[in-house]
Motif scaffolding. Structure first.
Motif, PDB file in Angstrom:
ATOM      1  N   LEU A  75       0.829  -1.202   0.000  1.00 52.11           N
ATOM      2  CA  LEU A  75       0.000   0.000   0.000  1.00 52.11           C
ATOM      3  C   LEU A  75       0.864   1.253   0.000  1.00 52.11           C
ATOM      4  CD1 LEU A  75      -2.967   1.010   0.174  1.00 52.11           C
ATOM      5  CD2 LEU A  75      -2.661   1.070   2.648  1.00 52.11           C
ATOM      6  N   LEU A  76       1.962   1.239   0.756  1.00 46.42           N
ATOM      7  CA  LEU A  76       2.882   2.382   0.750  1.00 46.42           C
ATOM      8  C   LEU A  76       3.513   2.581  -0.631  1.00 46.42           C
ATOM      9  CD1 LEU A  76       4.713   2.032   4.186  1.00 46.42           C
ATOM     10  CD2 LEU A  76       2.922   3.646   3.546  1.00 46.42           C
ATOM     11  N   THR A  80       2.995   5.892  -2.930  1.00 47.23           N
ATOM     12  CA  THR A  80       4.145   6.615  -3.473  1.00 47.23           C
ATOM     13  C   THR A  80       4.025   6.749  -4.987  1.00 47.23           C
ATOM     14  OG1 THR A  80       5.500   5.756  -1.674  1.00 47.23           O
ATOM     15  CG2 THR A  80       6.654   6.658  -3.583  1.00 47.23           C
ATOM     16  N   GLY A  81       3.657   5.669  -5.671  1.00 47.18           N
ATOM     17  CA  GLY A  81       3.470   5.732  -7.116  1.00 47.18           C
ATOM     18  C   GLY A  81       2.372   6.692  -7.515  1.00 47.18           C
ATOM     19  N   LEU A  82       1.292   6.701  -6.753  1.00 43.42           N
ATOM     20  CA  LEU A  82       0.195   7.623  -7.038  1.00 43.42           C
ATOM     21  C   LEU A  82       0.618   9.068  -6.830  1.00 43.42           C
ATOM     22  CD1 LEU A  82      -2.836   7.764  -7.757  1.00 43.42           C
ATOM     23  CD2 LEU A  82      -3.309   7.669  -5.320  1.00 43.42           C
ATOM     24  N   GLY A  83       1.392   9.307  -5.766  1.00 42.31           N
ATOM     25  CA  GLY A  83       1.878  10.661  -5.513  1.00 42.31           C
ATOM     26  C   GLY A  83       2.819  11.153  -6.595  1.00 42.31           C
ATOM     27  N   VAL A  84       3.728  10.291  -7.041  1.00 44.99           N
ATOM     28  CA  VAL A  84       4.661  10.670  -8.100  1.00 44.99           C
ATOM     29  C   VAL A  84       3.906  10.935  -9.399  1.00 44.99           C
ATOM     30  CG1 VAL A  84       6.536   9.784  -9.550  1.00 44.99           C
ATOM     31  CG2 VAL A  84       6.638   9.516  -7.069  1.00 44.99           C
ATOM     32  N   THR A  85       2.925  10.092  -9.709  1.00 46.14           N
ATOM     33  CA  THR A  85       2.134  10.290 -10.929  1.00 46.14           C
ATOM     34  C   THR A  85       1.363  11.603 -10.884  1.00 46.14           C
ATOM     35  OG1 THR A  85       1.906   7.898 -11.156  1.00 46.14           O
ATOM     36  CG2 THR A  85       0.367   9.261 -12.395  1.00 46.14           C
ATOM     37  N   ALA A  86       0.738  11.892  -9.750  1.00 41.20           N
ATOM     38  CA  ALA A  86      -0.010  13.146  -9.623  1.00 41.20           C
ATOM     39  C   ALA A  86       0.922  14.345  -9.704  1.00 41.20           C
ATOM     40  CB  ALA A  86      -0.781  13.162  -8.310  1.00 41.20           C
ATOM     41  N   ASP A  87       2.104  14.231  -9.092  1.00 41.66           N
ATOM     42  CA  ASP A  87       3.047  15.345  -9.086  1.00 41.66           C
ATOM     43  C   ASP A  87       3.631  15.590 -10.475  1.00 41.66           C
ATOM     44  OD1 ASP A  87       4.479  17.380  -7.776  1.00 41.66           O
ATOM     45  OD2 ASP A  87       6.233  16.078  -7.592  1.00 41.66           O
ATOM     46  N   ASP A  88       3.905  14.529 -11.211  1.00 35.50           N
ATOM     47  CA  ASP A  88       4.552  14.677 -12.518  1.00 35.50           C
ATOM     48  C   ASP A  88       3.587  14.922 -13.672  1.00 35.50           C
ATOM     49  OD1 ASP A  88       6.952  14.317 -11.283  1.00 35.50           O
ATOM     50  OD2 ASP A  88       7.215  12.222 -11.901  1.00 35.50           O
ATOM     51  N   PHE A  89       2.350  14.450 -13.552  1.00 35.49           N
ATOM     52  CA  PHE A  89       1.433  14.529 -14.696  1.00 35.49           C
ATOM     53  C   PHE A  89       0.157  15.331 -14.411  1.00 35.49           C
ATOM     54  CE2 PHE A  89       3.842  10.590 -15.302  1.00 35.49           C
ATOM     55  CZ  PHE A  89       4.422  10.875 -16.526  1.00 35.49           C
ATOM     56  N   LEU A  90      -0.525  15.053 -13.292  1.00 33.76           N
ATOM     57  CA  LEU A  90      -1.824  15.685 -13.043  1.00 33.76           C
ATOM     58  C   LEU A  90      -1.679  17.168 -12.722  1.00 33.76           C
ATOM     59  CD1 LEU A  90      -4.886  15.327 -12.740  1.00 33.76           C
ATOM     60  CD2 LEU A  90      -4.495  14.815 -10.337  1.00 33.76           C
TER      61      LEU A  90
END
Length: 195
Positions: A75-76, A80-90
């Motif tokens: 889950l961690l 982390t993957g979701l945070g990086v994706t949101a930070d880099d793309f969204l």
């Protein structure tokens, strides 16, 4: 089917009751019996995802405590993957859209960011309704809302040094509490009427 906490299911019970609930696996003491139970009970089969987490916990890992630890670490990794994706793309895409449409950051966050954040909730709610599981839908929607307003907002307030705008924050809190209360009253009544 309800059991007391100190009741254990025997192999004889498993042989005579094949239509058990998957939660009954927690009443078994032996890891081999747990794996057999998970493989034989239809309620435990997970055909929707790539990984059967119930099978992973009770058959591959064997110990539910170690399984919870492994799933928590997974889950961690996912967060982390979701945070990086949101930070880099969204967020960069949201900035370009808000600049192009000449929207303030507040309005862009309330509309576009909320849609991007809520889109997975929409699809999981549709999947829960298709499977005739309204408890999952209600729990997911309330859980997501409470998680965002407590854990996400609390983490941001703790980790970032900024002062939120008082008026939009109060507006959002009042609307969230009001709509939550209306939804609660609707579920308490048990019906929705179009007038």
């Amino acid at each position: 089917m309800s059991f007391s906490k100190n009741f254990t299911i025997s192999g004889e019970y498993l042989a005579n009751h094949t239509s058990s609930n998957c939660q009954d696996v927690n009443f078994l003491n032996d890891s081999v019996q747990r794996c057999e139970f998970v493989n034989s009970v239809a309620d435990c089969s997970d055909t929707d995802g790539l990984v059967s987490y119930v099978n992973l916990t009770y058959c591959m890992i064997g110990n539910p405590i170690y399984g919870v630890i492994v799933l928590f670490l997974w889950l961690l990794v996912l967060f982390t993957g979701l945070g990086v994706t949101a930070d880099d793309f969204l967020c960069p895409a949201l900035l370009v859209i808000s600049r192009t449409l000449r929207l303030s950051h507040n309005i862009a966050g309330v509309t576009f960011l909320a849609f991007g954040n809520g889109a997975p909730d929409i699809f999981s709610s549709i999947a829960g309704i298709r499977q005739a599981n309204p408890e999952l839908v209600v729990g997911e929607l309330y859980g997501a809302g409470i998680f965002v307003t407590t854990v996400v907002a609390g983490t941001i307030f703790i980790l970032s040094d900024f002062k939120p705008m008082a008026r939009p924050l109060c507006r959002d809190i009042v609307f969230y509490i009001s709509t939550t209360f209306i939804v609660w009253l609707t579920f308490l009544g048990g019906s929705i009427k179009m007038s």
